[in-house]
Motif scaffolding. Structure first.
Motif, mmCIF file in Angstrom:
data_model
loop_
_atom_site.group_PDB
_atom_site.id
_atom_site.type_symbol
_atom_site.label_atom_id
_atom_site.label_comp_id
_atom_site.label_asym_id
_atom_site.label_seq_id
_atom_site.Cartn_x
_atom_site.Cartn_y
_atom_site.Cartn_z
ATOM 1 N N ARG A 1 0.832 -1.202 0.000
ATOM 2 C CA ARG A 1 0.000 0.000 0.000
ATOM 3 C C ARG A 1 0.869 1.256 0.000
ATOM 4 N NH1 ARG A 1 -1.609 4.251 -0.225
ATOM 5 N NH2 ARG A 1 -3.447 5.235 0.681
ATOM 6 N N ILE B 1 -10.222 1.575 -2.019
ATOM 7 C CA ILE B 1 -9.384 0.640 -1.272
ATOM 8 C C ILE B 1 -10.262 -0.041 -0.233
ATOM 9 C CG2 ILE B 1 -7.483 0.407 0.385
ATOM 10 C CD1 ILE B 1 -5.954 2.511 -1.110
ATOM 11 N N SER C 1 -0.468 -4.572 3.406
ATOM 12 C CA SER C 1 -0.501 -3.458 4.349
ATOM 13 C C SER C 1 0.875 -3.265 4.972
ATOM 14 C CB SER C 1 -1.556 -3.709 5.425
ATOM 15 O OG SER C 1 -1.247 -4.876 6.161
ATOM 16 N N ARG D 1 -5.626 -5.945 2.161
ATOM 17 C CA ARG D 1 -6.243 -4.811 1.485
ATOM 18 C C ARG D 1 -6.410 -5.105 0.005
ATOM 19 N NH1 ARG D 1 -3.524 0.550 4.431
ATOM 20 N NH2 ARG D 1 -3.754 -0.262 6.556
#
Length: 209
Positions: free
Chosen positions: A25, A42, A124, A131
């Motif tokens: 991310r 997201i 993440s 995610r």
């Protein structure tokens, strides 16, 4: 891929990941994808909270005429598809595999709009793949679109992208149709469908180098 938006975010995601299975991310630079930011979202998976929108672009919120941040991803879909959609998003993260969903958006009394949704797994900061970055892209722009909010999305098909192969833009790879929930005897059918398509039938994706 039928939408330029989904093709652009896939290409960006694929570049970020390099030779790894999933990018982080923290690698995402909004300035690099400013032209499609309003169409992006997201998702984040949280224990006991399920899979929810961490961020949702302005175009997506405008489509549904409400702020989506913090709301459940499966709430966008028909009631009998909510558990199915949660499983799809969870499988994308668990298997670290991107998918494209074909759907019809339902609006007003009988307005219908073809939609393409892409789900791409993300890592993440703590290292967990929990995610998803994705896009919701209308495939046409009818005159009523900006005046009539979408009520729900109705899933019709799923394609699993094989990131080890090339020619992501090929249209001749088969899509796995998703039958109505009422026609299934088991609740884990979509997980089986993803496993089956991963093993047998894939939509080619990946870098062209």
């Amino acid at each position: 891929m039928r939408s330029k938006t989904t093709a652009d975010i896939y290409s960006y995601w694929d570049t970020l990941r390099g030779h790894r299975d999933v990018p982080g991310r923290a690698q995402i630079e909004p300035a690099d994808i400013r032209h499609i930011l309003p169409d992006l979202f997201i998702l984040e998976s949280k224990p006991e909270k399920g899979i929810r929108f961490r961020l949702a672009g302005t175009h997506i919120c405008a489509l549904f005429a409400r702020e989506l941040r913090g709301s459940a991803f499966d709430a966008l879909w028909l009631a009998d598809q909510t558990s199915r959609m949660s499983r799809i998003a969870a499988e994308v993260m668990k298997r670290r595999t991107p998918v494209i969903l074909s759907a019809t958006a339902l609006a007003g009394a009988r307005e219908r709009l073809p939609i393409e949704v892409i789900l791409l797994p993300l890592r993440s900061p703590d290292g967990a793949v929990d995610r998803v970055i994705g896009a919701i892209a209308p495939l046409s722009r009818p005159h009523w679109l900006n005046a009539t909010p979408l009520n729900y999305l109705d899933l019709s098909g799923i394609r699993v992208l094989d990131t080890a192969k090339t020619n992501v833009f090929l249209q001749n790879r088969p899509e796995i149709p998703v039958p109505p929930v009422a026609g299934r005897h088991r609740q884990d059918g979509i997980g089986n469908a993803i496993r089956r398509v991963l093993h047998l039938r894939v939509f080619e994706g990946g870098r062209q180098d």
